[in-house]
Motif scaffolding. Sequence first.
Motif, PDB file in Angstrom:
ATOM      1  N   ASP A   1      41.555   9.838 -42.516  1.00 27.31           N
ATOM      2  CA  ASP A   1      42.086  10.613 -41.384  1.00 27.31           C
ATOM      3  C   ASP A   1      41.112  10.544 -40.206  1.00 27.31           C
ATOM      4  O   ASP A   1      40.440  11.524 -39.864  1.00 27.31           O
ATOM      5  CB  ASP A   1      42.330  12.054 -41.822  1.00 27.31           C
ATOM      6  N   GLN A   2      41.045   9.369 -39.580  1.00 26.75           N
ATOM      7  CA  GLN A   2      40.093   9.119 -38.509  1.00 26.75           C
ATOM      8  C   GLN A   2      40.636   9.579 -37.155  1.00 26.75           C
ATOM      9  O   GLN A   2      41.838   9.495 -36.891  1.00 26.75           O
ATOM     10  CB  GLN A   2      39.768   7.628 -38.430  1.00 26.75           C
ATOM     11  N   PRO A   3      39.763  10.026 -36.241  1.00 26.82           N
ATOM     12  CA  PRO A   3      40.191  10.334 -34.868  1.00 26.82           C
ATOM     13  C   PRO A   3      40.324   9.048 -34.058  1.00 26.82           C
ATOM     14  O   PRO A   3      39.886   7.970 -34.494  1.00 26.82           O
ATOM     15  CB  PRO A   3      39.040  11.190 -34.336  1.00 26.82           C
ATOM     16  N   LEU A   4      40.908   9.152 -32.892  1.00 25.27           N
ATOM     17  CA  LEU A   4      40.935   8.023 -31.965  1.00 25.27           C
ATOM     18  C   LEU A   4      39.519   7.716 -31.491  1.00 25.27           C
ATOM     19  O   LEU A   4      38.698   8.623 -31.311  1.00 25.27           O
ATOM     20  CB  LEU A   4      41.797   8.343 -30.744  1.00 25.27           C
ATOM     21  N   ASN A   5      39.226   6.430 -31.265  1.00 23.29           N
ATOM     22  CA  ASN A   5      37.981   6.098 -30.584  1.00 23.29           C
ATOM     23  C   ASN A   5      38.231   6.104 -29.072  1.00 23.29           C
ATOM     24  O   ASN A   5      39.341   6.426 -28.611  1.00 23.29           O
ATOM     25  CB  ASN A   5      37.410   4.767 -31.088  1.00 23.29           C
ATOM     26  N   GLU A   6      37.216   5.758 -28.297  1.00 21.70           N
ATOM     27  CA  GLU A   6      37.358   5.813 -26.834  1.00 21.70           C
ATOM     28  C   GLU A   6      38.459   4.887 -26.351  1.00 21.70           C
ATOM     29  O   GLU A   6      39.234   5.239 -25.448  1.00 21.70           O
ATOM     30  CB  GLU A   6      36.035   5.457 -26.156  1.00 21.70           C
TER      31      GLU A   6
END
Length: 202
Positions: free
Chosen positions: A26-31
């Motif tokens: 469950d990873q967040p968005l990167n830049e």
Amino acid sequence: MVELYVVRHGETSTNKELRINGSITDQPLNENGIAQAENLKNIINISKFDAIYSSPLRRALKTAEILNQGFHNINKDSRLVETNYGSWDGIKLEPAKKKHPDAIDEHNLVTDKYVNYAENGETYEHVYLRISEFMSDMTNLGDKKVLVVCHGFVQRAFFKVVTNIPDIVNVLQPDNLGVSKYITDELGNYNLVYYSRINNID
């Protein structure tokens, strides 16, 4: 008639590292993923949509929040989560492909054979079933324009459910923030308008 716009979430670190990015990861968005979502936000007019649905996973939900701009309540639907790849969630593709070549295809996409090697992996048939149920619910909405934010394999599953294509290996991974458009009617008929566009979203 329901117009359904299905969007893949923005890029994550695990996408960039060529890891298997399932529901456990469950990873967040990167830049870059945030920038991709901001770009699509400027292309679509969210005020013309009647509703927005999202997978509850962080990468999809953040994408939905950026696209939504606070305009609608976001309906979180667990049927839209990415495949649960079990013990393969988060592992790198290349070593898995070398060890189990039948489980990773030439496009570096995980095939349905992966369940022969991954512990507690979700079958693709189960993913198709939950997407079929979601699509069935969409047919009951009446004349609506709906935005759906989900994941790579889930967007491929939408394509398979709608077109009945025999083998999902022939459906390529959509781009991050790629948009696919479907039209449904009250009789349960679905039609594909386009698949994985990043421009000319109408």
